[in-house]
Design an enzyme around this catalytic site. Structure first.
Site, PDB file in Angstrom:
ATOM      1  CD  GLU A 149      -2.840  -1.345   2.345  1.00 14.26           C
ATOM      2  OE1 GLU A 149      -2.864  -0.432   3.178  1.00 14.26           O
ATOM      3  OE2 GLU A 149      -3.540  -2.368   2.429  1.00 14.26           O
ATOM      4  CG  ASN A 190      -0.575  -6.972  -1.573  1.00 13.75           C
ATOM      5  OD1 ASN A 190      -1.125  -7.553  -2.503  1.00 13.75           O
ATOM      6  ND2 ASN A 190      -1.094  -6.921  -0.350  1.00 13.75           N
ATOM      7  CG  HIS A 226      -9.946  -5.656   0.364  1.00 12.56           C
ATOM      8  ND1 HIS A 226     -10.229  -6.835   1.028  1.00 12.56           N
ATOM      9  CD2 HIS A 226      -8.644  -5.391   0.626  1.00 12.56           C
ATOM     10  CE1 HIS A 226      -9.138  -7.258   1.667  1.00 12.56           C
ATOM     11  NE2 HIS A 226      -8.166  -6.396   1.437  1.00 12.56           N
ATOM     12  CD  GLU A 254      -4.788  -7.938   1.566  1.00 15.32           C
ATOM     13  OE1 GLU A 254      -5.672  -7.181   2.013  1.00 15.32           O
ATOM     14  OE2 GLU A 254      -3.579  -7.735   1.745  1.00 15.32           O
ATOM     15  CG  ASP A 256     -12.863  -8.859   1.317  1.00 15.81           C
ATOM     16  OD1 ASP A 256     -12.756  -7.866   0.571  1.00 15.81           O
ATOM     17  OD2 ASP A 256     -12.362  -8.888   2.459  1.00 15.81           O
TER      18      ASP A 256
HETATM   19  O1  G3I Z   1      -3.761  -7.185  18.594  1.00 18.99           O
HETATM   20  C1  G3I Z   1      -4.864  -6.494  19.173  1.00 18.99           C
HETATM   21  C2  G3I Z   1      -5.266  -7.115  20.435  1.00 18.99           C
HETATM   22  O2  G3I Z   1      -4.200  -7.006  21.352  1.00 18.99           O
HETATM   23  C3  G3I Z   1      -6.539  -6.449  20.967  1.00 18.99           C
HETATM   24  O3  G3I Z   1      -6.976  -7.114  22.096  1.00 18.99           O
HETATM   25  C4  G3I Z   1      -7.631  -6.481  19.885  1.00 18.99           C
HETATM   26  C5  G3I Z   1      -8.876  -5.744  20.333  1.00 18.99           C
HETATM   27  O4  G3I Z   1      -9.633  -5.323  19.228  1.00 18.99           O
HETATM   28  O5  G3I Z   1      -7.149  -5.866  18.746  1.00 18.99           O
HETATM   29  C6  G3I Z   1      -6.029  -6.537  18.208  1.00 18.99           C
HETATM   30  O6  G3I Z   1      -5.648  -5.897  17.050  1.00 18.99           O
HETATM   31  C7  G3I Z   1      -6.444  -6.111  15.925  1.00 18.99           C
HETATM   32  C8  G3I Z   1      -5.594  -6.741  14.844  1.00 18.99           C
HETATM   33  O7  G3I Z   1      -6.297  -6.844  13.655  1.00 18.99           O
HETATM   34  C9  G3I Z   1      -5.065  -8.123  15.242  1.00 18.99           C
HETATM   35  O8  G3I Z   1      -6.125  -8.993  15.440  1.00 18.99           O
HETATM   36  C10 G3I Z   1      -6.974  -4.786  15.447  1.00 18.99           C
HETATM   37  O9  G3I Z   1      -7.910  -4.273  16.391  1.00 18.99           O
HETATM   38  C11 G3I Z   1      -7.630  -4.915  14.120  1.00 18.99           C
HETATM   39  O10 G3I Z   1      -7.929  -3.608  13.605  1.00 18.99           O
HETATM   40  C12 G3I Z   1      -6.685  -5.596  13.146  1.00 18.99           C
HETATM   41  O11 G3I Z   1      -7.344  -5.701  11.906  1.00 18.99           O
HETATM   42  C13 G3I Z   1      -6.559  -6.154  10.831  1.00 18.99           C
HETATM   43  C14 G3I Z   1      -6.320  -5.051   9.815  1.00 18.99           C
HETATM   44  O12 G3I Z   1      -5.609  -5.569   8.722  1.00 18.99           O
HETATM   45  C15 G3I Z   1      -5.538  -3.910  10.418  1.00 18.99           C
HETATM   46  O13 G3I Z   1      -5.124  -3.015   9.455  1.00 18.99           O
HETATM   47  C16 G3I Z   1      -7.320  -7.290  10.157  1.00 18.99           C
HETATM   48  O14 G3I Z   1      -7.411  -8.389  11.071  1.00 18.99           O
HETATM   49  C17 G3I Z   1      -6.590  -7.725   8.893  1.00 18.99           C
HETATM   50  O15 G3I Z   1      -7.399  -8.635   8.208  1.00 18.99           O
HETATM   51  C18 G3I Z   1      -6.355  -6.509   8.024  1.00 18.99           C
HETATM   52  O16 G3I Z   1      -5.696  -6.899   6.864  1.00 18.99           O
HETATM   53  C19 G3I Z   1      -5.416  -5.868   5.922  1.00 18.99           C
HETATM   54  C20 G3I Z   1      -4.164  -6.282   5.181  1.00 18.99           C
HETATM   55  O17 G3I Z   1      -3.120  -6.508   6.081  1.00 18.99           O
HETATM   56  C21 G3I Z   1      -3.747  -5.236   4.155  1.00 18.99           C
HETATM   57  N1  G3I Z   1      -4.850  -4.935   3.273  1.00 18.99           N
HETATM   58  C22 G3I Z   1      -6.081  -4.548   3.902  1.00 18.99           C
HETATM   59  C23 G3I Z   1      -6.522  -5.633   4.896  1.00 18.99           C
HETATM   60  C24 G3I Z   1      -7.845  -5.270   5.519  1.00 18.99           C
HETATM   61  O18 G3I Z   1      -7.727  -4.148   6.338  1.00 18.99           O
END
Ligand code: G3I
Length: 386
Positions: A149, A190, A226, A254, A256
């Site tokens: 990105e 990516n 996406h 990715e 969806d």
């Molecule tokens: O790690 C913390 C944890 O300690 C806490 O308890 C919990 C409470 O909500 O949050 C956890 O962090 C989360 C993290 O995923 C790990 O699970 C974040 O809140 C959450 O926002 C985060 O979301 C991820 C997101 O990237 C963040 O940018 C998604 O799971 C993940 O699927 C998503 O993936 C991205 C790709 O890397 C890049 N392209 C876009 C895609 C969708 O956003």
């Protein structure tokens, strides 16, 4: 002799029914491509989700476990527990892995975003991160998303700690470092919103062409995909073709396709058509190496948490049941295709499964005629390596 021949035939029938079953990885493998599904650790503590991964996926990506905040939370202190668990699950189930992601403006620890950097010190921190993380996984992954990105939607370089202190050069430095550390893994750039011939995908084409002409080792372009139900651009495939024309690998990384909730039959039917169109675009581009969905089921999708009121973006519903979208994917995987230009990429896992079947069949028919044996081998090879 007759009995042995019937056993061989029966085994062949089992083998064929296995292949004709609607396992997405086998259907994709028959086209020389992979079918992938991403997961976070919580998703493999759920048996139904694990079954979907085992049945349909030959490639996976940890959704979060390999990101900078997860792997280097403090300077030069590396933590690989969750990422290792991901790789172990994949290995145990014959699935290959895309690493995601080494250099990204998001999910950085505060010591990176808030550091007092100059060009030299941030370059050193970035190359150290790439080196340590890639060394840990050396030889275990098939792709790495080296840079993620880096563009704004208008095609300009996104402002990030990396572009701010190192300039655009962070991209070439990252790729050159990555190649040195693990020459066996394919290196990807990516991004999202590369889903039409827009300013961002044009910028991607220009950058990758320019950097490759300078010898920067970019092997592939990942289009996250996406997408929104009913909103697939008529130039979706052209955008992918423009990437492929550079000679690089192309992947949908990715995928969806979200909708405004609640889902309705009409929206789900449109989603089926959209999945079919998108997967078919990959199957009909020689350089497109595979398609990966971002989680298997709506149960674990990131969409509802980020886009309020939207969801139902994946081919399996919250109860892990197939949706119409699944049929759309199957139709695309069974439909028109162009011979894969990189048929060995990521098909190892599915090919591995077929090799097991191949061995079984070959062993059984050994005692029958040479003619049967030759036929059987050819059939098995055809399925594993089209
Ligand atoms: O790690 C913390 C944890 O300690 C806490 O308890 C919990 C409470 O909500 O949050 C956890 O962090 C989360 C993290 O995923 C790990 O699970 C974040 O809140 C959450 O926002 C985060 O979301 C991820 C997101 O990237 C963040 O940018 C998604 O799971 C993940 O699927 C998503 O993936 C991205 C790709 O890397 C890049 N392209 C876009 C895609 C969708 O956003």
């Amino acid at each position: 002799m007759v009995a042995l021949a019937s056993i061989a035939l029966a085994l062949l029938a089992v083998f064929h029914s296995h292949v004709s079953a609607q396992n997405l990885k086998d259907l994709a493998n028959a086209k020389g491509r992979y079918f992938g599904g991403a997961f976070d650790l919580i998703e493999i503590s759920n048996n139904a989700n694990v079954n979907l991964l085992k049945q349909h996926v030959s490639m996976t990506t940890p959704e979060n476990a390999m990101k900078w905040d997860a792997t280097e939370p403090n300077p030069n202190q590396f933590v690989f527990g969750n990422a290792d668990k991901t790789v172990a699950f994949a290995k145990a189930n014959g699935i290959v892995v895309r690493g995601h992601t080494l250099v990204w403006h998001s999910q950085l620890p505060s010591w990176v975003t808030g550091g007092k950097w100059n060009n030299q010190t941030l370059t050193a921190a970035m190359t150290n991160h790439i080196t340590k993380v890639m060394t840990h996984f050396k030889g275990q992954l098939v792709h790495w998303d080296v840079c993620n990105e880096i563009f704004n939607d208008d095609g300009t370089l996104r402002t990030s700690v990396f572009s701010q202190f190192i300039g655009e050069a962070f991209v070439s430095i990252a790729f050159r470092t990555a190649r040195q550390v693990d020459p066996s893994v394919k290196l990807f750039i990516n991004d999202f919103n590369l889903d039409s011939t827009n300013a961002k995908s044009a910028a991607m084409v220009n950058l990758v062409r320019r950097l490759r002409s300078q010898g920067v080792p970019i092997d592939g372009i990942g289009s996250q995909a996406h997408l929104i139900v009913g909103g697939i651009s008529p130039t979706f495939k052209q955008a992918l073709n423009n990437f492929a024309a550079l000679g690089v690998q192309v992947a949908l990384t990715e995928l969806d396709i979200r909708m405004t909730l609640p889902a309705s039959t009409a929206k789900l039917q449109q989603q089926q058509k959209d999945y079919q169109a998108v997967v078919s675009a990959c199957m009909t581009i020689a350089n497109c190496v595979g398609v990966e969905i971002w989680s298997m089921s709506d149960k674990f999708s990131w969409i509802p948490g980020v886009f309020q009121g939207q969801g139902a973006a994946l081919p399996f519903d919250e109860n892990f049941q197939k949706k119409a979208a699944f049929t759309g994917i199957v139709s695309a995987l069974n439909g028109a295709s162009t011979k894969a230009a990189f048929p060995n990429v990521g098909v190892k896992a599915a090919a591995g499964n077929n090799l097991i079947a191949q061995k079984t069949v070959t062993k059984t028919v050994k005692k029958t005629t040479t003619r049967t044996r030759t036929k059987t081998r050819a059939g098995a090879i055809q399925i594993g390596h089209p």
